[in-house]
Design a protein around this motif. Structure first.
Motif, PDB file in Angstrom:
ATOM      1  N   LYS A 117       0.842  -1.200   0.000  1.00  0.00           N
ATOM      2  CA  LYS A 117       0.000   0.000   0.000  1.00  0.00           C
ATOM      3  C   LYS A 117       0.880   1.255   0.000  1.00  0.00           C
ATOM      4  O   LYS A 117       0.606   2.213  -0.715  1.00  0.00           O
ATOM      5  CB  LYS A 117      -0.949  -0.016   1.200  1.00  0.00           C
ATOM      6  N   VAL A 118       1.944   1.238   0.800  1.00  0.00           N
ATOM      7  CA  VAL A 118       2.879   2.369   0.818  1.00  0.00           C
ATOM      8  C   VAL A 118       3.453   2.586  -0.586  1.00  0.00           C
ATOM      9  O   VAL A 118       3.477   3.709  -1.098  1.00  0.00           O
ATOM     10  CB  VAL A 118       4.012   2.147   1.848  1.00  0.00           C
ATOM     11  N   GLY A 119       3.888   1.493  -1.233  1.00  0.00           N
ATOM     12  CA  GLY A 119       4.432   1.586  -2.585  1.00  0.00           C
ATOM     13  C   GLY A 119       3.411   2.025  -3.617  1.00  0.00           C
ATOM     14  O   GLY A 119       3.756   2.598  -4.651  1.00  0.00           O
ATOM     15  N   GLU A 120       2.147   1.763  -3.337  1.00  0.00           N
ATOM     16  CA  GLU A 120       1.073   2.175  -4.242  1.00  0.00           C
ATOM     17  C   GLU A 120       0.772   3.661  -4.121  1.00  0.00           C
ATOM     18  O   GLU A 120       0.455   4.326  -5.098  1.00  0.00           O
ATOM     19  CB  GLU A 120      -0.186   1.375  -3.903  1.00  0.00           C
ATOM     20  N   VAL A 121       0.875   4.186  -2.901  1.00  0.00           N
ATOM     21  CA  VAL A 121       0.463   5.563  -2.631  1.00  0.00           C
ATOM     22  C   VAL A 121       1.609   6.561  -2.783  1.00  0.00           C
ATOM     23  O   VAL A 121       1.429   7.629  -3.373  1.00  0.00           O
ATOM     24  CB  VAL A 121      -0.163   5.667  -1.225  1.00  0.00           C
ATOM     25  N   LEU A 122       2.776   6.227  -2.241  1.00  0.00           N
ATOM     26  CA  LEU A 122       3.889   7.183  -2.283  1.00  0.00           C
ATOM     27  C   LEU A 122       4.653   7.074  -3.593  1.00  0.00           C
ATOM     28  O   LEU A 122       4.869   5.970  -4.098  1.00  0.00           O
ATOM     29  CB  LEU A 122       4.845   6.938  -1.112  1.00  0.00           C
ATOM     30  N   PRO A 123       5.096   8.194  -4.135  1.00  0.00           N
ATOM     31  CA  PRO A 123       5.896   8.140  -5.366  1.00  0.00           C
ATOM     32  C   PRO A 123       7.333   7.693  -5.078  1.00  0.00           C
ATOM     33  O   PRO A 123       7.973   8.183  -4.146  1.00  0.00           O
ATOM     34  CB  PRO A 123       5.860   9.583  -5.882  1.00  0.00           C
ATOM     35  N   PHE A 124       7.801   6.745  -5.858  1.00  0.00           N
ATOM     36  CA  PHE A 124       9.182   6.261  -5.804  1.00  0.00           C
ATOM     37  C   PHE A 124       9.879   6.724  -7.078  1.00  0.00           C
ATOM     38  O   PHE A 124       9.314   6.640  -8.160  1.00  0.00           O
ATOM     39  CB  PHE A 124       9.228   4.744  -5.689  1.00  0.00           C
ATOM     40  N   ILE A 125      11.097   7.206  -6.927  1.00  0.00           N
ATOM     41  CA  ILE A 125      11.835   7.787  -8.041  1.00  0.00           C
ATOM     42  C   ILE A 125      13.178   7.094  -8.176  1.00  0.00           C
ATOM     43  O   ILE A 125      13.879   6.883  -7.179  1.00  0.00           O
ATOM     44  CB  ILE A 125      12.073   9.305  -7.804  1.00  0.00           C
ATOM     45  N   ARG A 126      13.533   6.761  -9.415  1.00  0.00           N
ATOM     46  CA  ARG A 126      14.853   6.197  -9.702  1.00  0.00           C
ATOM     47  C   ARG A 126      15.719   7.328 -10.260  1.00  0.00           C
ATOM     48  O   ARG A 126      15.305   8.037 -11.192  1.00  0.00           O
ATOM     49  CB  ARG A 126      14.772   5.061 -10.706  1.00  0.00           C
ATOM     50  N   LEU A 127      16.904   7.481  -9.686  1.00  0.00           N
ATOM     51  CA  LEU A 127      17.876   8.485 -10.129  1.00  0.00           C
ATOM     52  C   LEU A 127      19.077   7.734 -10.705  1.00  0.00           C
ATOM     53  O   LEU A 127      19.796   7.059  -9.965  1.00  0.00           O
ATOM     54  CB  LEU A 127      18.322   9.341  -8.932  1.00  0.00           C
ATOM     55  N   CYS A 128      19.263   7.839 -12.016  1.00  0.00           N
ATOM     56  CA  CYS A 128      20.360   7.121 -12.678  1.00  0.00           C
ATOM     57  C   CYS A 128      21.313   8.104 -13.339  1.00  0.00           C
ATOM     58  O   CYS A 128      20.878   9.124 -13.898  1.00  0.00           O
ATOM     59  CB  CYS A 128      19.826   6.151 -13.708  1.00  0.00           C
TER      60      CYS A 128
END
Length: 156
Positions: free
Chosen positions: A143-154
């Motif tokens: 649920k946390v992964g569904e609601v909060l935005p996760f960003i990949r920095l490459c």
């Protein structure tokens, strides 16, 4: 469900910004690779901005770093990075030019599950602090992964 927490203000904001001072004093290496300094540009002002966020995962082979906006899409740093995704980061004592991309929900959920496995106590506390159930179940972390935005920095 959206996070019920608002970004800190007043003295709490000062406390949250202390790690930026550590990086400015060239002490970022003391924070290791658990935190990263984002050097980004304000989307409205065009002025340089900084934020320190916790690293969800760092891939040493590619130097890609995954972070999350714990206060959701309303965080100023998140909005700035999404508006201007080319930025620099400081990871420990190294500075990298990176490009940011938001992860799809399925990948964000997997990143949150991985973080919870590596740092179970921190994941439970952070989930509770952000307004989610802090029961430590896989369902909660998804649920946390569904609601909060996760960003990949490459690196670019």
């Amino acid at each position: 469900m959206t996070t019920t927490r608002q970004p800190p203000t007043g003295i709490r904001r000062t406390f949250f910004r202390l790690p930026i001072t550590a990086y400015r004093w060239h002490l970022g290496r003391l924070l290791g690779e658990r935190f990263v300094l984002l050097n980004h540009v304000g989307r409205k002002t065009g002025l340089p901005r900084q934020a320190v966020v916790e690293v969800v995962r760092h891939d040493p082979d590619t130097d890609c770093v995954v972070v999350s906006s714990g206060f959701g899409e309303g965080s100023q740093w998140y909005q700035n990075v999404m508006a201007r995704p080319d930025l620099t980061i400081q990871l420990g004592s190294r500075t990298l030019a990176v490009h940011a991309e938001r992860l799809p929900v399925e990948q964000a959920q997997e990143e949150m599950l991985g973080y919870a496995r590596r740092h179970p106590t921190a994941a439970r506390k952070l989930s509770g602090y952000m307004g989610f159930a802090s029961d430590g179940t896989e369902e909660t972390y998804r649920k946390v992964g569904e609601v909060l935005p996760f960003i990949r920095l490459c690196p670019r």
